[in-house]
Design an enzyme around this catalytic site. Structure first.
Site, mmCIF file in Angstrom:
data_model
loop_
_atom_site.group_PDB
_atom_site.id
_atom_site.type_symbol
_atom_site.label_atom_id
_atom_site.label_comp_id
_atom_site.label_asym_id
_atom_site.label_seq_id
_atom_site.Cartn_x
_atom_site.Cartn_y
_atom_site.Cartn_z
ATOM 1 N N ASP A 242 0.809 -1.692 -0.140
ATOM 2 C CA ASP A 242 0.095 -0.304 0.289
ATOM 3 C C ASP A 242 0.906 1.239 -0.425
ATOM 4 O OD1 ASP A 242 -2.584 -1.117 0.287
ATOM 5 O OD2 ASP A 242 -2.852 -0.947 2.138
ATOM 6 N N HIS A 283 13.148 1.455 12.286
ATOM 7 C CA HIS A 283 14.721 1.746 11.533
ATOM 8 C C HIS A 283 15.945 1.696 12.275
ATOM 9 C CE1 HIS A 283 17.702 0.868 8.372
ATOM 10 N NE2 HIS A 283 17.174 -0.057 7.823
ATOM 11 N N SER A 457 20.771 -3.625 6.300
ATOM 12 C CA SER A 457 21.234 -2.525 7.388
ATOM 13 C C SER A 457 21.315 -3.582 8.650
ATOM 14 C CB SER A 457 19.074 -2.453 7.602
ATOM 15 O OG SER A 457 19.347 -1.248 6.647
#
Length: 540
Positions: A242, A283, A457
């Site tokens: 989305d 994050h 990451s």
């Protein structure tokens, strides 16, 4: 941030999402800091390394986390957050005269007095938006100047890439909405909020779509019997696609007016605000915890380094970061005392690469070590570059050299077998330097919580934490010396590993060092390394 794979309702093939390398198993807590020989997991031997540091003095090292924001009052982080000693909080003034008012814990380059950017386009969408008005009606036979022809060919490349991403996003959105709709229907009929395999075995599907949905749920529960994990994966997939349709790939969406800078002026530096957490600090907080979460508080998780100061430089939205912001973030970190910069972000196009290259070289000249995540596309970055990177070029893109104090990091799992390379991790014999733990890493997230994440990451801050640990206990060593120590002290991998789309390769084919970073070996090597002023040369 990527989401976990689920078996497709619509096709046999799995969606191109990030998955966990060993889905049927879970590693022991703190595995990234444990030792292969004594603990049986391929961590970096951080806990073992601290036996070498007993009685030794250290000094704090500032690590800049260029990311999406950090929760500065997290119980496992607040003691290690960098504080600008010359800035008076909340007075709206630039007390230290560095151009940034109230930069108490860092700076936010994607915000202003109006608020903060949360979502942004992918770079490919921004490039299509620039070129489309001029070239959407142009045919290959249309007369064009040499420069226009070059731009037109670039536009066609961008448009092809963009349409591929858009179609994939539309497919993914349809898939997850369908999965969600039928899962909710089945859950209501069974009248249990948490489904079990027994519930599904007893249930009689009303139609073909319900039957397919049950197969998807069963497949997920066989890998992980926790239905809540399946439900979370499904909702994350729904949100991911989305967001791609609404923001990342939406050519009518451009949030830059929130920042209020003159985006065409690449020399502009003084914009943004002091909100270093922003609207979504998941994050960046996770990255910060991997580097330096307090080790001795008996709370939560243990970071790699025990004497760091985390400087949050908010630059990365939900979408692709912008080159101007990245360049300014690197310069801000270097100017304000960071000796290590972690960059857990990247993209496949960099329209102002020269601007970022200049900032990287500026930081390198200030003896900063830059650590960068290799990316999560399962690609060989020797062939398909990921940006930013250590290489810099001339005005036409020809590589002229590289910056020395730079470490590119791939992600590894906890088992010393053929699955050691995380299946999502980029790799490269020349472009990736080392591997580090990046699968099921538990760390700090907003609301003072903890969660496991996967990705390069997560691997990059493991190495950034190691670099900070070395620089803390051996502060006379230069950034280049610290990189050399990390590269030479890896645990070599002497068996073949499975690599996505490449079969089985020697580990020397997936990274330059041929190994996984090792803190114990690195500290031993650091102890015997003499500071060398001549290593200040930063260009290779």
């Amino acid at each position: 941030m990527r989401v976990n794979k689920l078996t497709s309702l619509i096709a046999v093939a799995l969606l191109p999402l990030c998955s966990v390398a060993q889905p049927k198993e879970k590693p022991v807590p703190n595995w990234q800091n444990l030792d292969l020989q004594s603990d049986g997991v391929f961590g970096i031997s951080t806990e073992k390394a601290y036996s070498l540091l007993k009685g030794k003095k250290s000094q704090p090292v500032t690590v800049a986390v260029i990311d999406g924001g950090v929760q500065t009052d997290h119980p496992d982080l607040k003691a290690v957050i960098w504080t600008n000693p010359k800035e008076i909080p909340g007075n709206g003034k630039d007390d230290d005269k560095n151009g940034y008012a109230d930069d108490v814990h860092g700076w936010n380059f994607i915000g202003s007095a109006k608020g903060n950017v949360q979502w942004d386009n992918l770079e490919i969408a921004r490039q299509v938006r620039i070129y489309k008005p001029k070239f959407e009606s142009v045919l290959p036979t249309t007369p064009l100047s040499a420069e226009e022809r070059k731009q037109f060919l670039r536009y066609r490349i961008f448009m092809t890439e963009y349409m591929n991403k858009l179609q994939n996003a539309q497919y993914g959105q349809e898939y997850y909405h369908t999965l969600k709709r039928y899962t909710d229907s089945i859950t209501r009929k069974i009248a249990r909020p948490v489904l079990t395999m027994e519930d599904l075995d007893k249930y009689k599907p009303a139609n073909d779509m319900e039957s397919k949905t049950i197969k998807v749920i069963k497949a997920a529960l066989k890998k992980d019997p926790d239905y809540k994990a399946f439900d979370e994966d499904m909702n994350e997939g729904l949100k991911y696609y989305d967001t791609q349709i609404s923001y990342h790939l939406n050519l009518d969406f451009d949030p830059r007016s929130i920042v209020g800078d003159n985006y065409e002026n690449n020399k502009e530096k003084y914009y943004g605000n002091g909100d270093v957490a922003g609207p979504d600090a998941d994050h960046g907080s996770h990255v910060a915890g991997i580097i330096g979460a307090v080790r001795d508080n008996n709370v939560g998780v243990k970071g790699v380094a025990d004497n760091v100061r985390i400087m949050s430089v908010r630059t990365v939205p939900d979408g692709d970061e912008r080159d101007k912001d990245v360049a300014n973030a690197i310069r801000y970190a270097a100017d304000n005392g960071a000796k290590v910069i972690n960059m857990s972000f990247g993209k496949s196009f960099s329209p102002f690469k020269g601007l970022v290259d200049s900032a990287i070289r500026y930081a390198a000249a200030k003896d900063v070590l830059l650590i960068h995540a290799a990316g999560n596309d399962g690609e060989n970055t020797d062939k398909i570059p990921n940006f930013p990177n250590r290489n810099y070029g001339d005005s036409v893109g020809v590589t002229m050299g590289s910056v020395a104090p730079w470490i590119e990091v791939g992600a590894s799992g906890w088992k010393n077998d053929e699955d050691l390379v995380a299946d999502f991790s980029n790799y490269g014999k020349k472009s990736v330097d080392v591997f580090a733990p990046g699968v099921k890493i538990n760390s700090t997230i907003p609301n003072s919580l903890y969660k496991e994440h996967d990705g390069t990451s997560m691997a990059s801050p493991v190495v950034a934490g190691l670099a900070a640990l070395i620089r803390s206990y051996y502060p006379a060593l230069s950034a280049i010396q610290v990189k050399d120590i990390i590269m030479r002290s890896v645990t070599k991998v002497d068996h073949k590993v499975k690599v996505k789309n490449a079969g089985k390769l020697d580990f020397s084919e997936v990274c330059l060092s041929g190994g996984v970073v090792n803190a114990y070996n690195a500290l031993q090597l650091a102890a015997s390394t003499k500071a060398d002023a001549s290593s200040a040369a930063v260009i290779e």
